[in-house]
Scaffold this motif. Structure first.
Motif, mmCIF file in Angstrom:
data_model
loop_
_atom_site.group_PDB
_atom_site.id
_atom_site.type_symbol
_atom_site.label_atom_id
_atom_site.label_comp_id
_atom_site.label_asym_id
_atom_site.label_seq_id
_atom_site.Cartn_x
_atom_site.Cartn_y
_atom_site.Cartn_z
ATOM 1 N N ALA A 112 0.364 -7.542 -8.976
ATOM 2 C CA ALA A 112 1.506 -7.500 -8.055
ATOM 3 C C ALA A 112 1.090 -7.104 -6.637
ATOM 4 N N GLY A 113 -0.185 -6.783 -6.451
ATOM 5 C CA GLY A 113 -0.663 -6.404 -5.121
ATOM 6 C C GLY A 113 -0.278 -4.997 -4.719
ATOM 7 N N VAL A 114 -0.094 -4.103 -5.692
ATOM 8 C CA VAL A 114 0.285 -2.724 -5.391
ATOM 9 C C VAL A 114 -0.937 -1.833 -5.586
ATOM 10 N N ARG A 115 -1.277 -1.110 -4.523
ATOM 11 C CA ARG A 115 -2.380 -0.164 -4.603
ATOM 12 C C ARG A 115 -1.981 1.118 -3.884
ATOM 13 N N VAL A 116 -2.715 2.174 -4.158
ATOM 14 C CA VAL A 116 -2.474 3.465 -3.519
ATOM 15 C C VAL A 116 -3.594 3.709 -2.523
ATOM 16 N N ARG A 117 -3.229 4.244 -1.375
ATOM 17 C CA ARG A 117 -4.212 4.756 -0.410
ATOM 18 C C ARG A 117 -4.101 6.272 -0.527
ATOM 19 N N TYR A 118 -5.111 6.880 -1.140
ATOM 20 C CA TYR A 118 -5.071 8.283 -1.551
ATOM 21 C C TYR A 118 -5.488 9.210 -0.413
ATOM 22 N N ASP B 72 0.864 -1.175 0.000
ATOM 23 C CA ASP B 72 0.000 0.000 0.000
ATOM 24 C C ASP B 72 0.898 1.220 0.000
ATOM 25 N N ILE B 73 0.675 2.117 -0.939
ATOM 26 C CA ILE B 73 1.431 3.365 -1.027
ATOM 27 C C ILE B 73 0.533 4.467 -0.479
#
Length: 183
Positions: free
Chosen positions: A23-29, A7-8
């Motif tokens: 790839a399991g990459v998401r953003v927490r905005y 989580d970015i």
């Protein structure tokens, strides 16, 4: 990392280009109370896959980053072009394909106006891509995820505190680290 993914946490839309469900990459905005941004939400917002966000921002512009965009190309046209061509690089390659001799047809459906706008913006496009694209191959090495129990450089903390008037926050930092050490 959440469930083996990443989580970015950010308020910067440019990091949407890193979203990758496989790839399991998401953003927490942060701008939207840390709403989850995954491939589906990027597609719903902009009509493009997340990996195309950097190209999208370059084409349509982003005032918060000082990107003017290509004059006459807004969000809808940028999304349509990236959907049709897949990437800015492929779009520019199509732009370099001359129309068939003796016809006015444009390669892969590029209109005369869009073709001209893109040609006029070549210098900007070449420079902006390098500014917006996130570097993905930076060697970081092993990272120790543990918080330190004391400041590594206590004199630097004091100097920053005095220079910028951060006595309260710096004291809380040192106290919090001390509580970790004791706890």
């Amino acid at each position: 990392a959440v469930g083996g993914g990443v989580d970015i946490l950010t308020g910067d839309r440019d990091l949407f280009q890193l979203v990758d469900d496989a790839a399991g990459v998401r953003v927490r905005y942060a701008v939207e109370k840390f709403a989850v941004v995954d491939e589906a939400s990027v597609a719903a917002r902009y009509g493009i896959p997340g990996r195309a966000y950097a190209d999208f921002a370059v084409l349509r512009g982003d005032p918060s980053d000082g990107l003017p965009g290509v004059a006459g190309i807004g969000a809808k046209t940028a999304a349509m072009l990236l959907t049709r061509f897949g990437s800015l690089a492929a779009l520019l390659a199509a732009l370099d394909t001359p129309p068939a001799s003796g016809t006015q047809a444009q390669p892969q459906g590029l209109t005369v106006a869009v073709r001209r706008r893109l040609q006029d913006a070549r210098g900007y496009l070449a420079a902006a891509v390098g500014v917006v694209a996130v570097v993905r191959d930076c060697g970081v090495g092993a990272v120790d995820g543990r918080l330190p129990v004391v400041p590594v450089d206590p004199q630097a903390v004091v100097a920053i505190s005095e220079r910028w008037g951060l006595g309260g926050p710096c004291t809380r930092l040192v106290n919090a680290l001390g509580a970790l050490a004791a706890g």
